[in-house]
Design a protein around this motif. Structure first.
Motif, PDB file in Angstrom:
ATOM      1  N   ASP A 250      -0.479  -4.495  15.041  1.00  0.00           N
ATOM      2  CA  ASP A 250      -0.033  -4.961  13.723  1.00  0.00           C
ATOM      3  C   ASP A 250       0.054  -3.809  12.717  1.00  0.00           C
ATOM      4  OD1 ASP A 250       0.259  -7.551  14.532  1.00  0.00           O
ATOM      5  OD2 ASP A 250      -1.646  -8.261  13.708  1.00  0.00           O
ATOM      6  N   SER A 251      -0.862  -2.861  12.825  1.00  0.00           N
ATOM      7  CA  SER A 251      -0.864  -1.722  11.904  1.00  0.00           C
ATOM      8  C   SER A 251       0.402  -0.886  12.046  1.00  0.00           C
ATOM      9  CB  SER A 251      -2.096  -0.846  12.145  1.00  0.00           C
ATOM     10  OG  SER A 251      -3.290  -1.563  11.908  1.00  0.00           O
ATOM     11  N   GLY A 252       0.984  -0.871  13.245  1.00  0.00           N
ATOM     12  CA  GLY A 252       2.186  -0.074  13.489  1.00  0.00           C
ATOM     13  C   GLY A 252       3.364  -0.484  12.621  1.00  0.00           C
ATOM     14  N   TYR A 253       3.405  -1.756  12.202  1.00  0.00           N
ATOM     15  CA  TYR A 253       4.504  -2.197  11.338  1.00  0.00           C
ATOM     16  C   TYR A 253       3.992  -2.632   9.957  1.00  0.00           C
ATOM     17  CZ  TYR A 253       3.286  -6.843  13.317  1.00  0.00           C
ATOM     18  OH  TYR A 253       2.634  -7.981  13.735  1.00  0.00           O
ATOM     19  N   GLY A 254       2.854  -2.052   9.549  1.00  0.00           N
ATOM     20  CA  GLY A 254       2.384  -2.206   8.172  1.00  0.00           C
ATOM     21  C   GLY A 254       1.611  -3.450   7.872  1.00  0.00           C
ATOM     22  N   GLN A 255       1.088  -4.096   8.907  1.00  0.00           N
ATOM     23  CA  GLN A 255       0.229  -5.262   8.698  1.00  0.00           C
ATOM     24  C   GLN A 255      -1.195  -4.859   9.097  1.00  0.00           C
ATOM     25  OE1 GLN A 255       3.027  -8.245   7.197  1.00  0.00           O
ATOM     26  NE2 GLN A 255       0.837  -8.163   7.325  1.00  0.00           N
ATOM     27  N   GLY A 256      -1.920  -5.684   9.792  1.00  0.00           N
ATOM     28  CA  GLY A 256      -3.298  -5.333  10.146  1.00  0.00           C
ATOM     29  C   GLY A 256      -4.113  -5.128   8.882  1.00  0.00           C
ATOM     30  N   GLN A 257      -4.862  -4.020   8.856  1.00  0.00           N
ATOM     31  CA  GLN A 257      -5.666  -3.711   7.666  1.00  0.00           C
ATOM     32  C   GLN A 257      -5.124  -2.491   6.915  1.00  0.00           C
ATOM     33  OE1 GLN A 257      -9.615  -3.325   9.332  1.00  0.00           O
ATOM     34  NE2 GLN A 257     -10.014  -5.516   9.169  1.00  0.00           N
ATOM     35  N   ILE A 258      -3.933  -2.073   7.275  1.00  0.00           N
ATOM     36  CA  ILE A 258      -3.290  -0.956   6.571  1.00  0.00           C
ATOM     37  C   ILE A 258      -3.020  -1.361   5.126  1.00  0.00           C
ATOM     38  CG2 ILE A 258      -1.145   0.371   6.359  1.00  0.00           C
ATOM     39  CD1 ILE A 258      -2.587   1.493   8.609  1.00  0.00           C
ATOM     40  N   GLN A 259      -3.413  -0.498   4.182  1.00  0.00           N
ATOM     41  CA  GLN A 259      -3.140  -0.764   2.772  1.00  0.00           C
ATOM     42  C   GLN A 259      -2.789   0.536   2.053  1.00  0.00           C
ATOM     43  OE1 GLN A 259      -6.669  -3.023   1.366  1.00  0.00           O
ATOM     44  NE2 GLN A 259      -5.252  -4.717   1.142  1.00  0.00           N
ATOM     45  N   MET A 260      -1.833   0.434   1.118  1.00  0.00           N
ATOM     46  CA  MET A 260      -1.394   1.610   0.369  1.00  0.00           C
ATOM     47  C   MET A 260      -1.234   1.263  -1.102  1.00  0.00           C
ATOM     48  SD  MET A 260       1.682   3.119   2.798  1.00  0.00           S
ATOM     49  CE  MET A 260       1.679   4.760   2.059  1.00  0.00           C
ATOM     50  N   ASN A 261      -1.395   2.265  -1.966  1.00  0.00           N
ATOM     51  CA  ASN A 261      -0.956   2.099  -3.351  1.00  0.00           C
ATOM     52  C   ASN A 261       0.471   2.630  -3.443  1.00  0.00           C
ATOM     53  OD1 ASN A 261      -0.898   4.965  -4.470  1.00  0.00           O
ATOM     54  ND2 ASN A 261      -3.026   4.876  -3.764  1.00  0.00           N
ATOM     55  N   ILE A 262       1.200   2.209  -4.436  1.00  0.00           N
ATOM     56  CA  ILE A 262       2.635   2.506  -4.498  1.00  0.00           C
ATOM     57  C   ILE A 262       2.925   3.985  -4.763  1.00  0.00           C
ATOM     58  CG2 ILE A 262       2.965   2.015  -6.973  1.00  0.00           C
ATOM     59  CD1 ILE A 262       5.580   0.514  -6.069  1.00  0.00           C
ATOM     60  N   VAL A 263       2.010   4.688  -5.437  1.00  0.00           N
ATOM     61  CA  VAL A 263       2.213   6.123  -5.676  1.00  0.00           C
ATOM     62  C   VAL A 263       2.101   6.888  -4.361  1.00  0.00           C
ATOM     63  CG1 VAL A 263       1.370   8.161  -6.904  1.00  0.00           C
ATOM     64  CG2 VAL A 263       1.371   5.931  -8.040  1.00  0.00           C
ATOM     65  N   HIS A 264       1.138   6.507  -3.538  1.00  0.00           N
ATOM     66  CA  HIS A 264       0.998   7.135  -2.222  1.00  0.00           C
ATOM     67  C   HIS A 264       2.217   6.842  -1.357  1.00  0.00           C
ATOM     68  CE1 HIS A 264      -1.228   7.386   1.872  1.00  0.00           C
ATOM     69  NE2 HIS A 264      -0.603   8.519   1.602  1.00  0.00           N
ATOM     70  N   LEU A 265       2.740   5.631  -1.477  1.00  0.00           N
ATOM     71  CA  LEU A 265       3.951   5.291  -0.716  1.00  0.00           C
ATOM     72  C   LEU A 265       5.089   6.239  -1.089  1.00  0.00           C
ATOM     73  CD1 LEU A 265       5.599   3.468   1.182  1.00  0.00           C
ATOM     74  CD2 LEU A 265       6.076   2.008  -0.803  1.00  0.00           C
ATOM     75  N   LEU A 266       5.295   6.467  -2.382  1.00  0.00           N
ATOM     76  CA  LEU A 266       6.332   7.402  -2.822  1.00  0.00           C
ATOM     77  C   LEU A 266       6.101   8.780  -2.205  1.00  0.00           C
ATOM     78  CD1 LEU A 266       6.588   6.567  -6.647  1.00  0.00           C
ATOM     79  CD2 LEU A 266       8.353   6.149  -4.935  1.00  0.00           C
ATOM     80  N   ALA A 267       4.858   9.257  -2.285  1.00  0.00           N
ATOM     81  CA  ALA A 267       4.548  10.592  -1.760  1.00  0.00           C
ATOM     82  C   ALA A 267       4.795  10.668  -0.264  1.00  0.00           C
ATOM     83  CB  ALA A 267       3.094  10.950  -2.079  1.00  0.00           C
ATOM     84  N   SER A 268       4.497   9.565   0.454  1.00  0.00           N
ATOM     85  CA  SER A 268       4.615   9.581   1.916  1.00  0.00           C
ATOM     86  C   SER A 268       6.071   9.645   2.385  1.00  0.00           C
ATOM     87  CB  SER A 268       3.925   8.353   2.518  1.00  0.00           C
ATOM     88  OG  SER A 268       4.623   7.166   2.196  1.00  0.00           O
TER      89      SER A 268
END
Length: 664
Positions: free
Chosen positions: A520-538
């Protein structure tokens, strides 16, 4: 003869010992003890060292409370009273002694230091003679005489302003109306009319009028009102005893659009003061309560000018210490206020967050949380009903969503692809056979299946990204394994605190303690969590040859810093960037609705399901992150909550497209 000599020697020792025991204390030893107590601020014990004459002028309670209050009010610290014993002192044989001592201390108004003379008097007490200090008020401060009083005079600093990258004002020092009534000229009928206009209760107005300081003919302030609210001001003034005056106040021109980012100010509370006393804060200070007003408070606030004055009983005054006022510093952000406003307006009250960045420099251009509130009203003062409505609102307008963590959903797939390519577990041209709309590794998963929307086989990396295939990326995560996947994610900054001006929650990988959780983590579910600023940086590696750029918020920060060098190789970064373009450009791409013929976008959609277990209906958060393919100077990400039944990720896709259309 030897016995006699031995006897005489013992007698002499006894006599010497007795003489030592009965020896009177010297005045310098006695004064040294007094000084030691003073340095420890043991004022109650110091009183026992005072002469009879001194005690006639002040009681122990008065002595102790006076010193304690003065030291507390003046915030005395680093107290050092020094007395150097003289090498030769013949005063012990006299009835009086005199010594010089120096005092140095830090105060709210700076350093205070002085030299003073102390007199000691030999007195008999309980049939024993000893030395006592002939204390007077000059021991507190030399210029202070009996009957003099100490007062503080303060000059408030001008708070620094917060500006955007173009000099637009985000937080400035302006004015509001302070509305009040003239004491003695209001009756219950007037109060009944004033109360609803000021959003107060009649009881609150009566309480203000009954304050101990209120006298007839005095102006009694009741409430502050915005300068923009001219209609209400006119209605209030028409009520006769009501008066207004202009007073200084913090103003937020962009109102709701920047409320969570900028925050607001308010009077310091007792608890806040207790934590900040050592930094020079006083009970009269206005401080930041939220947002950057709070984060950068010390820089914005400045330092109050303080003067310690001795008011003479006979008239006049003496300045004991003075610290000049230092105004606060202005802060310039990388934010573009007009883009901030455009993104906020585009969300139109939807629950979610949006952020924008220059992916080449890392400059944050917008940080939006929706819905919001008017920080100007917070400065003026919410009524009880207004505050309750904000707190009870199911959309939680007081929440700062851009700092929080969310499941990223399918926007995670570009990162998973990067990790798989780097680890060699993904071959971009390999056609992976995937049959049907759902898949599970084997029967050990029981009733749990990974599902996908687009059905097709075989699937390579390009198709998996363009069609956002959950099964492909679930299998990719399993091939990586828990350790390999986690290691790759850490190279993208997961589990690492981002050194960013605005405190953000740290993006998390989660436990991935089962095959299902890992898949599930492979497609962004599971327990994966991000803030939106980190998403931009990634996503910045896909525009910077694989280097991940550090986000910044202050204009004076170094721009274009590399946060993670070679988070992905330049070759693999280019490969994924090409696929991100196809997600928008290809007719079957999940973000094709954002396609603009004259302004090509690259990006990735995502839908994160929020539910407790498979099979139940949960809520969905829709994501979209995009940048201009040909000139990547603007990267925009948006997350909208509760998009189920409304088109999922297509909700933010349309909004982000509109932002680019209005901004290109």
């Amino acid at each position: 003869m030897r016995r006699v000599a031995r006897f005489m020697f013992v007698v002499l020792l006894v006599v010497a010992a007795l003489a030592g025991c009965s020896k009177e204390p010297t005045p310098q030893d006695r004064f040294s003890e007094y000084i030691a107590l003073w340095n420890k601020q043991k004022f109650d014990k110091m009183y026992d060292y005072l002469s009879k004459d001194a005690k006639q002028h002040i009681t122990k309670e008065e002595f102790t409370s006076r010193y304690t209050k003065i030291y507390k009010d003046l915030q005395i610290t680093d107290l050092k009273i020094n007395f150097k014993k003289p090498k030769e002192d013949k005063q012990a044989d006299k009835e009086q002694a005199q010594y010089s001592f120096t005092a140095k201390m830090s105060s709210i108004a700076g350093t205070i230091q002085f030299t003073q003379q102390a007199k000691l008097q030999k007195e008999e007490k309980d049939d024993k003679k000893n030395w006592y200090v002939d204390w007077h008020t000059g021991f507190i401060f030399p210029k202070m005489k009996e009957g003099d009083k100490i007062s503080l005079s303060t000059v408030a600093p001008t708070r620094g302003e917060i500006l955007d990258r173009n000099g637009n004002e985000l937080a400035v020092n302006g004015q509001v109306y302070e509305v009040g009534v003239v004491a003695g000229k209001v009756d219950e009928a007037i109060i009944a009319q004033v109360a609803p206009l000021l959003k107060m209760t009649p009881e609150q107005i009566q309480k203000a009028l009954s304050a101990s300081w209120v006298k007839p003919e005095l102006f009694v302030p009741l409430k502050k009102v915005s300068m923009d609210d001219q209609e209400r001001i006119a209605q209030l003034i028409a009520l006769g005893p009501v008066q207004t005056r202009k007073v200084g106040a913090r103003i937020y021109p962009y109102k709701e659009a920047s409320a969570q980012l900028i925050g607001y100010v308010g009077l310091i509370t007792a608890d806040e003061l207790e934590k900040r006393k050592a930094k020079g804060y006083t009970s009269r200070d206005v401080i930041g309560k939220r947002g950057l007003e709070q984060v950068l408070d010390e820089q914005l606030k400045g330092t109050s000018g303080v003067k310690i004055i001795i008011k003479k009983k006979a008239g006049g005054e003496e300045v004991l210490a003075e610290k000049l006022v230092e105004n606060g510093q202005n802060v310039k952000l990388t934010i573009d206020a007009e883009l901030q406003l455009a993104a906020f307006n585009e969300m139109n009250g939807e629950v979610g967050t949006a952020a924008a960045m220059n992916p080449m420099t890392g400059e944050t251009l917008a940080l939006v949380s929706s819905p919001s509130f008017d920080p100007n009203q917070a400065v003026i003062g919410f009524s009880a009903d207004e505050w309750k409505a904000l707190q009870d609102d199911v959309k939680k307008p007081l929440t700062t969503r851009f700092k929080q963590l969310y499941a990223p959903g399918s926007v995670m797939k570009a990162i998973t692809a990067s990790v798989g390519l780097e680890k060699g577990t993904i071959n971009p041209v390999e056609a992976v056979p995937i049959l049907g709309p759902k898949w599970q590794k084997d029967q050990s998963w029981g009733g749990y299946f990974v599902t996908r929307v687009h059905v097709g086989s075989p699937i390579n990396l390009e198709k998996a990204l363009v069609f956002s295939d959950n099964i492909y990326f679930a299998q990719a995560a399993l091939k990586l394994g828990k350790e390999g996947f986690a290691d790759g994610l850490k190279k993208f900054g997961f589990e690492e605190e981002l050194k960013y001006t605005y405190p953000l929650e740290t993006s998390q990988i989660g436990k991935m303690d089962s095959e299902i959780s890992l898949a599930d983590s492979g497609y962004g579910q599971g327990q994966i969590q991000m803030n939106i600023v980190h998403l931009l940086a990634s996503y910045t590696p896909f525009m910077n040859n694989g280097n991940m750029i550090k986000p910044t918020l202050l204009a004076d920060e170094q721009q274009g810093q590399v946060w993670k060098e070679a988070a992905v190789s330049s070759e693999h970064a280019a490969l994924i960037a090409a696929d991100l373009r196809k997600i928008v450009g290809d007719a079957g791409g999940t973000a094709h609705a954002a396609e603009m013929a004259d302004y090509p976008l690259s990006g990735k959609t995502g839908t994160a399901e929020i539910k407790k277990k498979q099979g139940e209906t949960g809520s969905e958060n829709g994501w979209f992150i995009a940048y201009n393919t040909n000139s990547p100077s603007l990267l925009v990400a948006m997350m909208v909550e509760n998009v189920q039944g409304r088109g999922g990720s297509q909700v933010p896709v349309k909004m982000v497209k509109n932002i680019f259309m209005n901004w290109k």
